[in-house]
Scaffold this active site. Structure first.
Site, mmCIF file in Angstrom:
data_model
loop_
_atom_site.group_PDB
_atom_site.id
_atom_site.type_symbol
_atom_site.label_atom_id
_atom_site.label_comp_id
_atom_site.label_asym_id
_atom_site.label_seq_id
_atom_site.Cartn_x
_atom_site.Cartn_y
_atom_site.Cartn_z
ATOM 1 N N SER A 198 0.836 -1.202 0.000
ATOM 2 C CA SER A 198 0.000 0.000 0.000
ATOM 3 C C SER A 198 0.875 1.259 0.000
ATOM 4 O O SER A 198 0.706 2.162 -0.832
ATOM 5 C CB SER A 198 -0.906 -0.042 1.243
ATOM 6 O OG SER A 198 -1.454 1.211 1.522
ATOM 7 N N LYS A 202 2.051 3.822 -3.655
ATOM 8 C CA LYS A 202 1.852 5.270 -3.778
ATOM 9 C C LYS A 202 3.182 5.988 -3.957
ATOM 10 O O LYS A 202 3.301 6.927 -4.746
ATOM 11 C CB LYS A 202 1.122 5.799 -2.537
ATOM 12 C CG LYS A 202 -0.353 5.375 -2.517
ATOM 13 C CD LYS A 202 -1.043 5.706 -1.216
ATOM 14 C CE LYS A 202 -0.635 4.780 -0.114
ATOM 15 N NZ LYS A 202 -1.496 4.690 1.044
HETATM 16 N N1 URA Z 1 -0.320 3.670 5.430
HETATM 17 C C1 URA Z 1 -0.703 3.322 4.188
HETATM 18 O O1 URA Z 1 -0.648 4.122 3.266
HETATM 19 N N2 URA Z 1 -1.133 2.067 3.977
HETATM 20 C C2 URA Z 1 -1.194 1.147 4.961
HETATM 21 O O2 URA Z 1 -1.581 0.023 4.695
HETATM 22 C C3 URA Z 1 -0.811 1.518 6.254
HETATM 23 C C4 URA Z 1 -0.369 2.798 6.461
#
Ligand code: URA
Length: 444
Positions: A198, A202
Site C-alpha cells: 500500500s 503510492k
Molecule cells: N499507510 C498506508 O498508506 N497504507 C497502509 O496500509 C498503512 C499505512
C-alpha cells in the site's frame, strides 16, 4: 462486462491463498485490476485480504501486487524539473514517508530543510484517521492554507521553491484507496505484505528518485514490536530498490510521542520553533537525521542540515512554501476554548508516557477523525510538559488537554488512565531509568 470474459475466477484465487499456495503473477494482476473495476466484489476481496493476512505472500508476490496497484492509476514524473538559473541542471527529488505515529510533525520542518540544499521534495500526504495525526490536517490549521494542488502547480512550486506538501491526487494508485478503505473495516490493516504494498505503490507511483522511510515501532505505531517493524522496513526497502527508487529506512521509537505536542495547530507551532532553531530535542534530532538520509540519497554530501535550521534558511523556504499555497505564515494559530491540566501524582522521574494513550486522548479531544468525512478541530490536542527521563514534582502540570468541546474531557482522561508512570524519587525504578533511543536502527 460479463463474468465469462474474465480470465480468472475470484473464488479460485481466494481458495489458492486460503490453501497457502503462491499466487501467480497473472492471477495477482487480474485480481487487483478486477477489484478496481468492481468485478471482484468487496466481500471477495475482503476474504482474500484475510487469507493474505493469515498466510502471507512471498517477495515476488508482494512486488507483483505492488506493481498491479501502481498500474491502476497514473505515475508522476519529475524528471523535467530544473533548478533555477540559466544553466541549472536537473533537480534530484527526495521524499520521506512515516508509517505514522503520535506527535509526528517531522514532515513540516523536514521538507523545507531538505529543499535548502537544492533537492526537490514532493511530499504528497494524507489526512489522519484514528489516533495518528495527518500532515494535511496539521497544515490546514494555518489560516488560508490549501492542500489541493494541480499537477502543474505542484511542478511550478517544486522548481521555484523546492518543497511542496500537498494532498495526493485521486489518480495515484486508486486500487490502494479502495483496498485500504476495505482493510480498515475488515481487520486486515495489519498484514505486513498489504501495508508494504500500500505504502510503496503510492510512493513509487509518485516518482521520487530517493525515498527515506521512517518506520515507527512501539505502542503508538502500527508495528508494536521491533521484529515486526524490521520486517516491514526490509520489505519496503526491497520493494523500492526493485522499482529503481533509492530507498532506505530508519527504525524509530513510537512508544512515546514525538515532541511536546499532539494535535494540529500546536504541532505547527512546535514545527515553526524547530525551523527557528529551537524546539524539542527529539523532533530536531529526527528531522536532521532524516534530512541527512534524504540528502545522502540525492547525492548531496558534506553539509550539516542542522545549520540550515539554526541560521534561518529552512525557515525562509517554509514561509515561501506556506504562502505559495495560500497560507499566512504570520497568522496567529487557533487556540482552544477550554483546557484541563493533569498533574504529576508524586515527585520522581517520569518513566512512561504512552504514545497510544496520548494519541487517543488527542483524537477524542477533537484533533482527529473517526470517519473520513469528519471535520477536525484545529486547536484540539495534548500539550506535554515532561517526557520520559524528566524529573517532576508532585502537583506540577504533566499534560494539558485542549479542546473546543469540553464534554470530551472525560473520555480523553479515560484514554490517559495508566498511560503515564512516575517512579518515586530515590527508587531503583527512578534511578535506573534510561529512555529507549529515538533512532533504533537504519536499514539500507
Ligand atoms: N499507510 C498506508 O498508506 N497504507 C497502509 O496500509 C498503512 C499505512
Amino acid at each position: 462486462m460479463t463474468r465469462t470474459a474474465e480470465p480468472f475466477d475470484a473464488i479460485e484465487v481466494i481458495r489458492a491463498k486460503r490453501d497457502r499456495q503462491t499466487l501467480t503473477g497473472p492471477q495477482i494482476d487480474w485480481v487487483v485490476d478486477a477489484y478496481t473495476r468492481g468485478v471482484v466484489a468487496e466481500e471477495q476481496m475482503s476474504a482474500l485480504a484475510m487469507a493474505i493476512l493469515l498466510n502471507g505472500m512471498d517477495r515476488r508476490e508482494i512486488a507483483r501486487w505492488t506493481n498491479a496497484m501502481i498500474a491502476s492509476g497514473e505515475r508522476m514524473d519529475f524528471s523535467a524539473l530544473r533548478g533555477t538559473g540559466p544553466d541549472a541542471g536537473p533537480k534530484p527529488t527526495a521524499d520521506k514517508h512515516s508509517t505514522g505515529g503520535v506527535g509526528d510533525k517531522i514532515t513540516l520542518p523536514l521538507a523545507p530543510l531538505v529543499a535548502v540544499y537544492g533537492v526537490a521534495v514532493p511530499q504528497l500526504s494524507g489526512r489522519g484517521l484514528g489516533h495518528t495525526g495527518g500532515t494535511l490536517d496539521k497544515l490546514e490549521a494555518i489560516p488560508g492554507w490549501r492542500a489541493e494542488l494541480s499537477n502543474a502547480a505542484l511542478m511550478d512550486q517544486l522548481s521555484e521553491i523546492g518543497a511542496v506538501i500537498c494532498a495526493a491526487g485521486a489518480g495515484l494508485a486508486p486500487a490502494d484507496k479502495k483496498l485500504y478503505a476495505l482493510r480498515d473495516v475488515t481487520g486486515t490493516v495489519e498484514a505486513i505484505e498489504l501495508i508494504a504494498s500500500s505504502i510503496m505503490s503510492k510512493k513509487i507511483a509518485e516518482g521520487t528518485d530517493t525515498l527515506v522511510l521512517d518506520v515507527k515501532c512501539g505502542s503508538g505505531a502500527f508495528m508494536k514490536t521491533e521484529p515486526m517493524a524490521r520486517e516491514l522496513a526490509r520489505t519496503m526497502v526491497d520493494l523500492g530498490r526493485d522499482a529503481g527508487v533509492n530507498t532506505s529506512a530508519l527504525l524509530t521509537d513510537m512508544d512515546t510521542p514525538l515532541g511536546l505536542t499532539a494535535g494540529n495547530a500546536i504541532e505547527v507551532t512546535e514545527s515553526v520553533e524547530v525551523l527557528a532553531g529551537g524546539g524539542p530535542a527529539d523532533v530536531v534530532q529526527l528531522t536532521v537525521e532524516l534530512a541527512r538520509a534524504m540528502l545522502a540519497g540525492a547525492g548531496v554530501t558534506g553539509v550539516d542540515p542542522a545549520e540550515a535550521l539554526a541560521d534561518g534558511r529552512a525557515m525562509d523556504v517554509w514561509r515561501r512554501m506556506i504562502s505559495a499555497q495560500g497560507g499566512d505564515p504570520d497568522a496567529p494559530m487557533a487556540t482552544a476554548r477550554e483546557s484541563h491540566v493533569i498533574t504529576a501524582p508524586e515527585s520522581g522521574v517520569l518513566t512512561r508516557l504512552d504514545a497510544m494513550s496520548v494519541g487517543l486522548a488527542a483524537w477524542r479531544l477533537g484533533a482527529g477523525r473517526a470517519r473520513k468525512e469528519d471535520p477536525v478541530q484545529a486547536a484540539a490536542g495534548v500539550r506535554m510538559h515532561a517526557k520520559p527521563g524528566d524529573t517532576v514534582q508532585a502537583g506540577q502540570p504533566l499534560l494539558t488537554l485542549l479542546t473546543d468541546t469540553p464534554e470530551q474531557f472525560d473520555r480523553a482522561m479515560a484514554a490517559l488512565e495508566g498511560g503515564f508512570e512516575v517512579a518515586g524519587a530515590g527508587t531503583a525504578a527512578a534511578d535506573g531509568f534510561a529512555p529507549r533511543p529515538l533512532i533504533i536502527d537504519r536499514i539500507d
